[in-house]
Design an enzyme around this catalytic site. Sequence first.
Site, PDB file in Angstrom:
ATOM      1  N   CYS A 242      11.636  -4.318 -32.199  1.00  0.00           N
ATOM      2  CA  CYS A 242      10.696  -4.318 -33.308  1.00  0.00           C
ATOM      3  C   CYS A 242       9.399  -4.886 -32.752  1.00  0.00           C
ATOM      4  O   CYS A 242       9.366  -5.375 -31.632  1.00  0.00           O
ATOM      5  CB  CYS A 242      11.181  -5.235 -34.429  1.00  0.00           C
ATOM      6  SG  CYS A 242      12.842  -4.841 -34.971  1.00  0.00           S
TER       7      CYS A 242
ATOM      8  N   ARG B   1       7.076   0.238 -31.060  1.00  0.00           N
ATOM      9  CA  ARG B   1       8.312  -0.523 -30.880  1.00  0.00           C
ATOM     10  C   ARG B   1       9.311  -0.293 -32.017  1.00  0.00           C
ATOM     11  O   ARG B   1      10.447  -0.777 -31.966  1.00  0.00           O
ATOM     12  CB  ARG B   1       8.006  -2.016 -30.790  1.00  0.00           C
ATOM     13  CG  ARG B   1       7.009  -2.381 -29.716  1.00  0.00           C
ATOM     14  CD  ARG B   1       6.809  -3.866 -29.679  1.00  0.00           C
ATOM     15  NE  ARG B   1       8.055  -4.556 -29.404  1.00  0.00           N
ATOM     16  CZ  ARG B   1       8.556  -4.757 -28.212  1.00  0.00           C
ATOM     17  NH1 ARG B   1       7.904  -4.331 -27.158  1.00  0.00           N
ATOM     18  NH2 ARG B   1       9.690  -5.388 -28.048  1.00  0.00           N
TER      19      ARG B   1
ATOM     20  N   TRP C 178      12.597  -1.610 -36.229  1.00  0.00           N
ATOM     21  CA  TRP C 178      13.520  -0.557 -35.799  1.00  0.00           C
ATOM     22  C   TRP C 178      14.896  -1.118 -36.092  1.00  0.00           C
ATOM     23  O   TRP C 178      15.351  -2.049 -35.435  1.00  0.00           O
ATOM     24  CB  TRP C 178      13.348  -0.262 -34.308  1.00  0.00           C
ATOM     25  CG  TRP C 178      14.144   0.913 -33.828  1.00  0.00           C
ATOM     26  CD1 TRP C 178      13.791   2.228 -33.895  1.00  0.00           C
ATOM     27  CD2 TRP C 178      15.420   0.872 -33.175  1.00  0.00           C
ATOM     28  NE1 TRP C 178      14.774   3.011 -33.341  1.00  0.00           N
ATOM     29  CE2 TRP C 178      15.779   2.210 -32.890  1.00  0.00           C
ATOM     30  CE3 TRP C 178      16.297  -0.136 -32.808  1.00  0.00           C
ATOM     31  CZ2 TRP C 178      16.971   2.545 -32.268  1.00  0.00           C
ATOM     32  CZ3 TRP C 178      17.489   0.193 -32.182  1.00  0.00           C
ATOM     33  CH2 TRP C 178      17.819   1.523 -31.912  1.00  0.00           C
TER      34      TRP C 178
ATOM     35  N   ASN D  91      12.485 -10.113 -33.597  1.00  0.00           N
ATOM     36  CA  ASN D  91      12.779  -8.908 -32.828  1.00  0.00           C
ATOM     37  C   ASN D  91      13.994  -9.224 -31.977  1.00  0.00           C
ATOM     38  O   ASN D  91      13.926 -10.107 -31.121  1.00  0.00           O
ATOM     39  CB  ASN D  91      11.566  -8.568 -31.943  1.00  0.00           C
ATOM     40  CG  ASN D  91      11.892  -7.534 -30.870  1.00  0.00           C
ATOM     41  OD1 ASN D  91      12.781  -6.725 -31.052  1.00  0.00           O
ATOM     42  ND2 ASN D  91      11.165  -7.565 -29.771  1.00  0.00           N
ATOM     43  N   GLY D  92      15.109  -8.532 -32.225  1.00  0.00           N
ATOM     44  CA  GLY D  92      16.314  -8.789 -31.427  1.00  0.00           C
ATOM     45  C   GLY D  92      17.550  -8.705 -32.297  1.00  0.00           C
ATOM     46  O   GLY D  92      17.519  -8.161 -33.394  1.00  0.00           O
TER      47      GLY D  92
ATOM     48  N   GLU E  92      13.724  16.482 -17.505  1.00  0.00           N
ATOM     49  CA  GLU E  92      12.617  15.807 -18.180  1.00  0.00           C
ATOM     50  C   GLU E  92      11.951  16.747 -19.204  1.00  0.00           C
ATOM     51  O   GLU E  92      11.619  16.333 -20.315  1.00  0.00           O
ATOM     52  CB  GLU E  92      11.611  15.312 -17.125  1.00  0.00           C
ATOM     53  CG  GLU E  92      10.339  14.687 -17.658  1.00  0.00           C
ATOM     54  CD  GLU E  92      10.541  13.449 -18.528  1.00  0.00           C
ATOM     55  OE1 GLU E  92      11.658  12.944 -18.631  1.00  0.00           O
ATOM     56  OE2 GLU E  92       9.552  13.024 -19.148  1.00  0.00           O
TER      57      GLU E  92
ATOM     58  N   LYS F 174      11.691  15.978 -23.182  1.00  0.00           N
ATOM     59  CA  LYS F 174      10.409  15.942 -23.912  1.00  0.00           C
ATOM     60  C   LYS F 174      10.495  16.808 -25.165  1.00  0.00           C
ATOM     61  O   LYS F 174      10.041  16.412 -26.226  1.00  0.00           O
ATOM     62  CB  LYS F 174       9.248  16.462 -23.042  1.00  0.00           C
ATOM     63  CG  LYS F 174       8.736  15.570 -21.964  1.00  0.00           C
ATOM     64  CD  LYS F 174       7.993  14.344 -22.421  1.00  0.00           C
ATOM     65  CE  LYS F 174       8.921  13.189 -22.666  1.00  0.00           C
ATOM     66  NZ  LYS F 174       9.289  12.357 -21.591  1.00  0.00           N
TER      67      LYS F 174
ATOM     68  N   GLU G 128      12.950  15.190 -27.892  1.00  0.00           N
ATOM     69  CA  GLU G 128      12.592  13.957 -28.589  1.00  0.00           C
ATOM     70  C   GLU G 128      11.419  14.110 -29.548  1.00  0.00           C
ATOM     71  O   GLU G 128      11.348  13.378 -30.526  1.00  0.00           O
ATOM     72  CB  GLU G 128      12.394  12.784 -27.622  1.00  0.00           C
ATOM     73  CG  GLU G 128      11.207  12.866 -26.723  1.00  0.00           C
ATOM     74  CD  GLU G 128      11.097  11.644 -25.810  1.00  0.00           C
ATOM     75  OE1 GLU G 128      11.496  10.545 -26.194  1.00  0.00           O
ATOM     76  OE2 GLU G 128      10.569  11.817 -24.685  1.00  0.00           O
TER      77      GLU G 128
ATOM     78  N   HIS H 116      27.945  28.432 -14.015  1.00  0.00           N
ATOM     79  CA  HIS H 116      29.209  27.723 -14.236  1.00  0.00           C
ATOM     80  C   HIS H 116      29.400  27.362 -15.705  1.00  0.00           C
ATOM     81  O   HIS H 116      30.200  26.483 -16.025  1.00  0.00           O
ATOM     82  CB  HIS H 116      29.265  26.468 -13.363  1.00  0.00           C
ATOM     83  CG  HIS H 116      29.226  26.788 -11.899  1.00  0.00           C
ATOM     84  ND1 HIS H 116      30.289  27.335 -11.238  1.00  0.00           N
ATOM     85  CD2 HIS H 116      28.222  26.682 -10.992  1.00  0.00           C
ATOM     86  CE1 HIS H 116      29.965  27.545  -9.971  1.00  0.00           C
ATOM     87  NE2 HIS H 116      28.695  27.152  -9.798  1.00  0.00           N
TER      88      HIS H 116
ATOM     89  N   LYS I 136       9.521   2.977 -28.599  1.00  0.00           N
ATOM     90  CA  LYS I 136       8.995   3.029 -27.235  1.00  0.00           C
ATOM     91  C   LYS I 136       9.791   2.141 -26.286  1.00  0.00           C
ATOM     92  O   LYS I 136      10.114   2.526 -25.178  1.00  0.00           O
ATOM     93  CB  LYS I 136       7.520   2.613 -27.261  1.00  0.00           C
ATOM     94  CG  LYS I 136       6.812   2.727 -25.926  1.00  0.00           C
ATOM     95  CD  LYS I 136       6.549   4.162 -25.568  1.00  0.00           C
ATOM     96  CE  LYS I 136       5.887   4.311 -24.227  1.00  0.00           C
ATOM     97  NZ  LYS I 136       6.114   5.674 -23.686  1.00  0.00           N
TER      98      LYS I 136
HETATM   99  O1  M6R Z   1      10.405   1.631 -20.721  1.00  0.00           O
HETATM  100  P1  M6R Z   1      11.429   2.398 -19.959  1.00  0.00           P
HETATM  101  O2  M6R Z   1      10.856   3.281 -18.926  1.00  0.00           O
HETATM  102  O3  M6R Z   1      12.519   1.506 -19.399  1.00  0.00           O
HETATM  103  O4  M6R Z   1      12.119   3.312 -21.055  1.00  0.00           O
HETATM  104  C1  M6R Z   1      13.219   4.111 -20.746  1.00  0.00           C
HETATM  105  C2  M6R Z   1      13.461   5.140 -21.824  1.00  0.00           C
HETATM  106  O5  M6R Z   1      13.728   4.521 -23.051  1.00  0.00           O
HETATM  107  C3  M6R Z   1      12.268   6.078 -21.996  1.00  0.00           C
HETATM  108  O6  M6R Z   1      11.932   6.707 -20.806  1.00  0.00           O
HETATM  109  C4  M6R Z   1      12.583   7.139 -23.065  1.00  0.00           C
HETATM  110  O7  M6R Z   1      13.584   7.989 -22.618  1.00  0.00           O
HETATM  111  C5  M6R Z   1      11.315   7.918 -23.422  1.00  0.00           C
HETATM  112  N1  M6R Z   1      11.215   8.033 -24.834  1.00  0.00           N
HETATM  113  C6  M6R Z   1      11.285   9.288 -22.860  1.00  0.00           C
HETATM  114  O8  M6R Z   1      10.144   9.970 -23.200  1.00  0.00           O
END
Ligand code: M6R
Length: 615
Positions: free
Chosen positions: A2, A27, A75, A101-102, A488, A492, A495, A511, A610
Amino acid sequence: MCGIVGYIGHREAYPIILKGLQRLEYRGYDSAGIALYDGNNIKLSKTKGKVADLKERLENEITTTGNLGIGHTRWATHGIPNDVNSHPHYSNSGDLVIIHNGIIENYEAIKTELIKRGYTFNSDTDTEVLINLIEEVKKKQGVKLGKAVQIALNEVVGAYAIAVFDKNKPNEIVVAKLGSPLAIGVGDEEFFIASDASPFIEFTKNAIYLEDEEMAVVRLGKKIKIRKIKDDSLVNPLMQELKFNLEQIEKGGYEHFMLKEIYEQPHAIRDTYRGRLLAKEGIVRMSGVENHKEKFLNANRIIIVACGTSWHAGLVAEYIFEDIARIPVEVEYASEFRYRNPVITNKDVVIAISQSGETADTLAAIKLAKSHGAFVFGVCNVVGSSIARETDAGAYTHAGPEIGVASTKAFTTQITVLTLIALKLAKEKGAISNSQFHYHLEELELIPEKVEKALKSDEHIKSVAKTYKDAANCLYLGRGYNFPVALEGALKLKEISYIHAEGYPAAEMKHGPIALIDEHMPVFVIATKKGHYEKVVSNIQEIKSRKGKIIAIVTEGDVDVKKLADHTIEIPETIESLSPLLTTIPLQLLSYHIAVMLNKNVDQPRNLAKSVTVE
Ligand code: M6R
């Protein structure tokens, strides 16, 4: 996971906290709330939804004057996102108020005990339990707020960054940290509290980052005193100068942070290699590696731990470390590594990759590796983050703040740093010839301008996006260095557009996934000239024979794939090992445009945050 913000000083707290929460929405953004002290009482307003929803509601609900306040953007972990579970939370007396936060893991046991003592609870949260535990300690032991917080925190198990104040003592805020970040901005007769420094960057450049198991009473007219929560010992506050500015964390004319960050990549990659890549001299300068050269050169293997996009950057690094530096590499999801009792020795070097530097699983993997004697090197973007501090050495990516939840410039700058490390080690080991080494450096230096060129296809990419925006599923294929880029690309799209997508090594298609291909299936194929080109062309033929729609990322001037594909997107030519830095650009833009066309919240996709600071 959060965002928390607090202010105490001579200004109006409300606008600072509100703006701060907006900056911290990366966050978490399922609910938000603010508590202000107006000189007599606490005014509290909170709601399910985003900070914008809070603003709308709050200004009708409470007076927003006051020089002391705390705010939270959530969150959800314990308790669904709703008004009641939103923070801040009052204690039963209504005197104390907290943001957190936690996760407090043993909250059930504490709650049961507090209920026996007559406490009641409105929410399902662990945080409301914590504030009442603090109140109980304060009352029973007759101690001040700071001491009560300390005693209470010694009873809880879990993770926290908290800020608490007492309406009867409105000249102080008590803060504490374990496992979640907490920064204190120190101004002139004023203090700011936040999960990172972005909420206070325009007010002060001086910040103190609390370490785990530390707490502070932030009191007007007093110097900050930091104490260890466990044994009460005093810690010398380390004041850091913040190096970023307001402009860097605002959208700068772009519709979304994600688009801004995609377009920042040429600049970001240059910033990453500035001072490190000396192509003319044939030198890679990286003090973090240089100072621990022997560890790397004598390592049995490198283990890379990361999550999400950072894990994909780790996979690209596996190719380059093995290919160029001839060092064996294993790439692990941090979340699996930490729990699967891996074999780790003091001859292993662990590289932890993380944009935020706060990812809980990556942090836990680092701690595990260190406990087995491994040397741990961090590749982080956020300066002073938990991972940057926890690792034995490291290299920052210097990408600048990444606000969009979907990682873009973090990915390319991580690859840049990892490439520099691989090249440096390859040179030290004599695994690469002088001419190849120089060639790689020169090519890497040219990448930013090639990324600029790749970005010029944006309009064309937008038209391709329009054709496929209503797809229900998509496949992404790549080989070698570009297999991780396929993963990747799929991540993208998933998400931010919520379209189901899978990335595969192109040759694996036969396969299993080939069964999915029909005339409705868009297949994004990375088919650049250098890198198994003929093999990928054969894979494209296989898709075509099954009527799949082919969107190929090709090297400029390509002829063969153009004849087969439904659409091609050109990128400039480079060496194979650096191609992920270019092939990823059109895939980022495609996802972006599809998500925008589908009216999705690009910067704050549903269910995501994030920084994933919980397990
Ligand atoms: O801050 P970090 O690089 O450790 O975060 C890892 C993942 O949570 C982050 O890359 C996540 O998969 C992104 N939303 C991808 O776009």
